[in-house]
Scaffold this active site. Structure first.
Site, PDB file in Angstrom:
ATOM      1  N   ASP A  53      -8.898  -1.195  -5.763  1.00 28.01           N
ATOM      2  CA  ASP A  53      -7.667  -1.636  -6.621  1.00 28.01           C
ATOM      3  C   ASP A  53      -6.550  -0.855  -6.266  1.00 28.01           C
ATOM      4  O   ASP A  53      -6.705   0.364  -6.060  1.00 28.01           O
ATOM      5  CB  ASP A  53      -7.944  -1.548  -7.921  1.00 28.01           C
ATOM      6  CG  ASP A  53      -7.182  -2.034  -9.137  1.00 28.01           C
ATOM      7  OD1 ASP A  53      -5.994  -2.219  -8.558  1.00 28.01           O
ATOM      8  OD2 ASP A  53      -7.668  -2.336 -10.249  1.00 28.01           O
ATOM      9  N   TYR A 153       6.832 -12.457 -13.224  1.00 26.13           N
ATOM     10  CA  TYR A 153       6.239 -12.436 -11.939  1.00 26.13           C
ATOM     11  C   TYR A 153       7.940 -11.917 -11.252  1.00 26.13           C
ATOM     12  O   TYR A 153       7.988 -11.251 -10.336  1.00 26.13           O
ATOM     13  CB  TYR A 153       5.812 -13.512 -11.361  1.00 26.13           C
ATOM     14  CG  TYR A 153       5.779 -13.659  -9.806  1.00 26.13           C
ATOM     15  CD1 TYR A 153       4.827 -12.891  -9.087  1.00 26.13           C
ATOM     16  CD2 TYR A 153       6.342 -14.656  -9.222  1.00 26.13           C
ATOM     17  CE1 TYR A 153       4.717 -13.068  -7.822  1.00 26.13           C
ATOM     18  CE2 TYR A 153       6.444 -14.801  -7.851  1.00 26.13           C
ATOM     19  CZ  TYR A 153       5.583 -13.959  -7.061  1.00 26.13           C
ATOM     20  OH  TYR A 153       5.491 -14.361  -5.599  1.00 26.13           O
TER      21      TYR A 153
HETATM   22  N1  LIG Z   1       2.444 -17.818  -1.507  1.00 24.53           N
HETATM   23  C1  LIG Z   1       3.604 -17.992  -1.703  1.00 24.53           C
HETATM   24  O1  LIG Z   1       3.962 -19.354  -1.830  1.00 24.53           O
HETATM   25  C2  LIG Z   1       4.484 -16.841  -2.077  1.00 24.53           C
HETATM   26  C3  LIG Z   1       5.662 -17.200  -2.010  1.00 24.53           C
HETATM   27  C4  LIG Z   1       6.739 -16.068  -2.422  1.00 24.53           C
HETATM   28  C5  LIG Z   1       5.960 -14.747  -2.325  1.00 24.53           C
HETATM   29  N2  LIG Z   1       4.810 -14.497  -2.269  1.00 24.53           N
HETATM   30  C6  LIG Z   1       4.437 -13.054  -2.141  1.00 24.53           C
HETATM   31  O2  LIG Z   1       3.374 -12.831  -1.029  1.00 24.53           O
HETATM   32  C7  LIG Z   1       2.188 -11.902  -1.606  1.00 24.53           C
HETATM   33  C8  LIG Z   1       0.952 -12.691  -0.861  1.00 24.53           C
HETATM   34  O3  LIG Z   1       0.943 -14.003  -1.732  1.00 24.53           O
HETATM   35  P1  LIG Z   1      -0.404 -15.040  -1.384  1.00 24.53           P
HETATM   36  O4  LIG Z   1       0.217 -16.388  -1.526  1.00 24.53           O
HETATM   37  O5  LIG Z   1      -1.044 -14.523  -0.221  1.00 24.53           O
HETATM   38  O6  LIG Z   1      -0.820 -14.423  -2.768  1.00 24.53           O
HETATM   39  P2  LIG Z   1      -2.674 -14.430  -3.170  1.00 24.53           P
HETATM   40  O7  LIG Z   1      -2.726 -14.660  -4.462  1.00 24.53           O
HETATM   41  O8  LIG Z   1      -3.162 -15.529  -2.456  1.00 24.53           O
HETATM   42  O9  LIG Z   1      -3.124 -13.274  -2.649  1.00 24.53           O
HETATM   43  C9  LIG Z   1      -2.840 -11.873  -3.464  1.00 24.53           C
HETATM   44  C10 LIG Z   1      -4.127 -10.888  -3.246  1.00 24.53           C
HETATM   45  O10 LIG Z   1      -3.839  -9.829  -3.860  1.00 24.53           O
HETATM   46  C11 LIG Z   1      -5.147  -9.345  -4.361  1.00 24.53           C
HETATM   47  N3  LIG Z   1      -4.797  -8.458  -5.580  1.00 24.53           N
HETATM   48  C12 LIG Z   1      -4.474  -8.755  -6.825  1.00 24.53           C
HETATM   49  N4  LIG Z   1      -4.397  -7.676  -7.561  1.00 24.53           N
HETATM   50  C13 LIG Z   1      -4.779  -6.485  -6.807  1.00 24.53           C
HETATM   51  C14 LIG Z   1      -5.067  -5.253  -6.991  1.00 24.53           C
HETATM   52  N5  LIG Z   1      -4.980  -4.738  -8.167  1.00 24.53           N
HETATM   53  N6  LIG Z   1      -5.453  -4.451  -5.909  1.00 24.53           N
HETATM   54  C15 LIG Z   1      -5.798  -5.097  -4.770  1.00 24.53           C
HETATM   55  N7  LIG Z   1      -5.695  -6.351  -4.536  1.00 24.53           N
HETATM   56  C16 LIG Z   1      -5.054  -7.264  -5.364  1.00 24.53           C
HETATM   57  C17 LIG Z   1      -5.817 -10.654  -4.860  1.00 24.53           C
HETATM   58  O11 LIG Z   1      -7.271 -10.408  -4.681  1.00 24.53           O
HETATM   59  C18 LIG Z   1      -5.266 -11.598  -3.675  1.00 24.53           C
HETATM   60  O12 LIG Z   1      -6.366 -11.680  -2.609  1.00 24.53           O
HETATM   61  C19 LIG Z   1       2.438 -11.710  -3.064  1.00 24.53           C
HETATM   62  O13 LIG Z   1       3.088 -10.484  -3.035  1.00 24.53           O
HETATM   63  C20 LIG Z   1       3.493 -12.965  -3.415  1.00 24.53           C
HETATM   64  O14 LIG Z   1       4.100 -12.584  -4.428  1.00 24.53           O
HETATM   65  C21 LIG Z   1       3.892 -15.593  -1.732  1.00 24.53           C
END
Ligand SMILES: NC(=O)c1ccc[n+]([C@@H]2O[C@H](COP(=O)([O-])OP(=O)(O)OC[C@H]3O[C@@H](n4cnc5c(N)ncnc54)[C@H](O)[C@@H]3O)[C@@H](O)[C@H]2O)c1
Length: 344
Positions: A53, A153
């Site tokens: 975490d 968020y």
């Molecule tokens: N996917 C999109 O469309 C999008 C768009 C804009 C920004 N983002 C940003 O990009 C980043 C990655 O997005 P994604 O789509 O891969 O999201 P995702 O939800 O697929 O992945 C997020 C990961 O973070 C991990 N996580 C959550 N809480 C945690 C903690 N306390 N400790 C350790 N790990 C933790 C989860 O297990 C997950 O694997 C994020 O910051 C998101 O805000 C994504």
């Protein structure tokens, strides 16, 4: 001697998986990856993975004693829909977690005597358009426009950007000696669509969900109106933009936070593209007013002129190439061999 690594948090998520693959293929750095979840089997062995975490201080403390962290891709987050169900938890992960990682990077910068690079994916959720008229009129928003997010968020992302700028410009500004600052760089992503992973917890998920459902022969109920328009990008371009920004010479950068985008589509335009490739797909609209409200508050398109000018950003996947060369063939292959839902 501490092992030199590039660190990725949230590495088991959609962007993280694509980023690990790309960085591992380039082979320039050893990777240290951290997530609550283990990596999928096909990525195991490409990094030193820690299941843990980002809020665990003793874990972060241990990492600092074992590794020399050259740069950090801080991807761990709770996304927009998930964050509205557990807003305080979202705040802890998205703000307190980011603060911990920034502090870790600041300490590493001081210890190494050079700025550690900190890459932070932000989001169109950092924007808040006041109504649909303004959204239609002011479509290509610039980084400083409409920074009035309506979700936990979005608030967290906007504040994360500000914290990062603080740590790289003003951290401990009253100390007798200025510390070595970290090098914070952030990208505001539009909705991302991957051919290889299915999203969960986001509010732009209807785009990728429609495609993945169609490829499995499943009907799809879209939770936003057909005319709902936001910007999107194919996952390889998201990874490309992160790596381009990470490598850009600091002297070229005029800001800490940059918009990037590729194409802007309405839900109905996505549905048309999906039906073109998967004829007969049933797509209907069952609007979830609450999630609709969130997507309505996001801009219809982004102005990414600063990224283009400062670090040569240009998407490789426009809408046609994204669908015809990347999404459709790979998603087709992904589900090939699985019985179509309509067969059962
Ligand atoms: N996917 C999109 O469309 C999008 C768009 C804009 C920004 N983002 C940003 O990009 C980043 C990655 O997005 P994604 O789509 O891969 O999201 P995702 O939800 O697929 O992945 C997020 C990961 O973070 C991990 N996580 C959550 N809480 C945690 C903690 N306390 N400790 C350790 N790990 C933790 C989860 O297990 C997950 O694997 C994020 O910051 C998101 O805000 C994504």
């Amino acid at each position: 001697m501490r092992k030199r690594v590039v660190m990725i948090t949230g590495c088991a998520g959609e962007i993280g998986q694509a980023l690990i693959e790309e960085l591992a293929e380039q082979g320039e750095h050893d990777l240290l990856t951290l997530d609550l979840k283990p990596l999928p089997p096909e990525l195991q062995g490409l990094s030193t993975h820690i299941t843990g975490d980002i809020l665990d201080d003793s874990l972060l403390g241990r990492l600092v004693t074992e590794y020399e962290i050259q740069s950090i891709y801080h991807l761990a987050a709770l996304l927009s829909t998930r964050g509205e169900f557990t807003p305080e938890l979202a705040h802890r992960v998205n703000v307190e977690g980011t603060l911990r990682l920034l502090k870790l990077a600041a300490e590493q910068s001081e210890w190494q005597g050079r700025p550690v690079r900190f890459l932070f994916p932000s989001s169109i959720a950092a924007y808040g358009m006041p109504n649909l008229e303004v959204k239609a009129r002011d479509s290509k928003v610039r980084e400083w426009d409409w920074n009035h997010p309506t979700t936990m968020y979005g608030c967290n992302k906007l504040y994360g950007e500000m914290l990062g700028s603080y740590y790289s410009k003003n951290y401990r500004q009253l100390a007798a000696e200025r510390p070595v600052m970290l090098d914070f760089r952030s990208i505001r992503f539009p909705g991302l669509i991957s051919a290889f992973t299915v999203p969960s917890g986001g509010t732009s998920d209807y785009g990728p969900e429609m495609l993945h459902a169609a490829a499995q022969g499943k009907a799809y109920e879209c939770f936003v109106r057909p005319d709902t328009r936001i910007p999107f990008m194919a996952m390889p371009d998201a990874v490309k933009s992160l790596l381009l920004l990470a490598r850009a010479p600091g002297a070229n950068l005029s800001r800490h936070v940059y918009n990037v985008t590729s194409f802007s589509l309405s839900a109905e335009e996505i549905a048309d593209l999906v039906r073109e490739s998967f004829p007969g797909t049933e797509i209907s609209y069952v609007v979830d007013e609450k999630r609709q409200g969130i997507v309505d508050s996001w801009p219809a398109d982004l102005n990414d002129g600063a990224a283009r000018q400062d670090w040569g950003w240009e998407p490789e996947y426009g809408v046609k190439r994204a669908f015809h060369d990347y999404l459709i063939p790979n998603i087709r292959e992904r589900y090939a061999g699985e019985p179509a839902a309509s067969d059962s």
